[in-house]
Design an enzyme around this catalytic site. Structure first.
Site, mmCIF file in Angstrom:
data_model
loop_
_atom_site.group_PDB
_atom_site.id
_atom_site.type_symbol
_atom_site.label_atom_id
_atom_site.label_comp_id
_atom_site.label_asym_id
_atom_site.label_seq_id
_atom_site.Cartn_x
_atom_site.Cartn_y
_atom_site.Cartn_z
ATOM 1 N N ASP A 7 -0.703 -42.339 -82.917
ATOM 2 C CA ASP A 7 -1.214 -43.464 -82.158
ATOM 3 C C ASP A 7 -1.835 -44.444 -83.163
ATOM 4 O O ASP A 7 -2.163 -44.064 -84.289
ATOM 5 C CB ASP A 7 -2.259 -42.965 -81.165
ATOM 6 C CG ASP A 7 -2.890 -44.076 -80.354
ATOM 7 O OD1 ASP A 7 -2.141 -44.917 -79.816
ATOM 8 O OD2 ASP A 7 -4.131 -44.114 -80.277
ATOM 9 N N ASP A 9 -4.306 -47.520 -82.230
ATOM 10 C CA ASP A 9 -5.638 -48.035 -81.941
ATOM 11 C C ASP A 9 -6.654 -46.914 -81.806
ATOM 12 O O ASP A 9 -6.440 -45.941 -81.068
ATOM 13 C CB ASP A 9 -5.603 -48.877 -80.670
ATOM 14 C CG ASP A 9 -4.682 -50.076 -80.826
ATOM 15 O OD1 ASP A 9 -4.782 -50.760 -81.850
ATOM 16 O OD2 ASP A 9 -3.847 -50.308 -79.924
#
Length: 222
Positions: A7, A9
């Site tokens: 991922d 963020d």
């Protein structure tokens, strides 16, 4: 061979690129601060709570991209990278990516943020493969403010990843190990599908789940 999924963020960067982009545009005087701060913060709270309507959010988040031509957007993004993103990339994140590459793993960022915002960040991190929300373009290559295809959010990450693998003639079973590093409860569908889920500076729900299931919990913050 292994596959290492990340991922973006609040995982590889110590912040949210989809939050920072409108903040940057507000600072440039290109968005109305009162309207966008309030709505952007409300959507972010929904995201953290796991209740975000991704289609409603994308309608809000992508509309400003249609106001500018690509040359102007690219110039703005270069400034945004320098002022908002590079300062929040932890060295530990760069080191972890480098370690997976050194092991010969296929490395990918898979994010619910759009490709315009995240493409240059992936390049800065030296990550070739990126799954992100795709953007509709007009005949001149400018953005219409609408997404295309399946948003890479929650279970949509699985859909998009499986499609990417199928294009390569692969599946998750093609890899000896599949790592997925994430901070968010929203990524539980994919975390539950890989062989090596890792919680990175996780939210409370993901931390509790990781603890219960014996998943590693790490920090990439300096």
């Amino acid at each position: 061979m292994n596959l290492a999924l990340f991922d973006l963020d609040n995982t590889l960067i110590a912040g949210d690129s989809d939050v920072e982009w409108p903040r940057f545009l507000i600072k440039q005087g290109l968005l109305d601060a009162d309207v966008y701060h309030a709505r952007n913060d409300a959507f972010y709270e929904q995201y953290k709570a796991g209740t975000l309507d991704i289609h409603e959010f994308l309608e809000f988040a992508l509309t400003p991209l249609a106001r500018f031509d690509r040359a102007r957007l690219d110039a703005l993004h270069a400034q945004y990278m320098e002022e908002h993103i590079k300062p929040i990339i932890p060295q530990k994140a760069r080191d972890l990516l480098a370690a997976h590459k050194a092991d010969g793993d296929v490395v990918m960022i898979i994010t619910a943020t759009n490709r315009f915002v995240t493409g240059p960040i992936a390049r800065e991190l030296g990550v070739e493969h990126l799954i992100a929300v795709e953007l509709e373009e007009d005949g001149d290559g400018n953005f219409t403010g609408r997404p295309t295809g399946v948003p890479s959010f929650q279970s949509g990450k699985i859909t998009r990843l499986e499609a990417w693998l199928a294009e390569r003639g692969e599946s998750l079973a093609s890899y000896d190990k599949v790592f997925f590093y994430s901070d968010s409860r929203n990524d539980l569908p994919l975390l539950e599908k890989v062989t090596h889920p890792v919680a990175v500076d996780p939210d409370d729900v993901l931390r509790a789940t990781a603890t219960e299931r014996g998943w590693p919990v790490i920090t990439l913050r300096d």
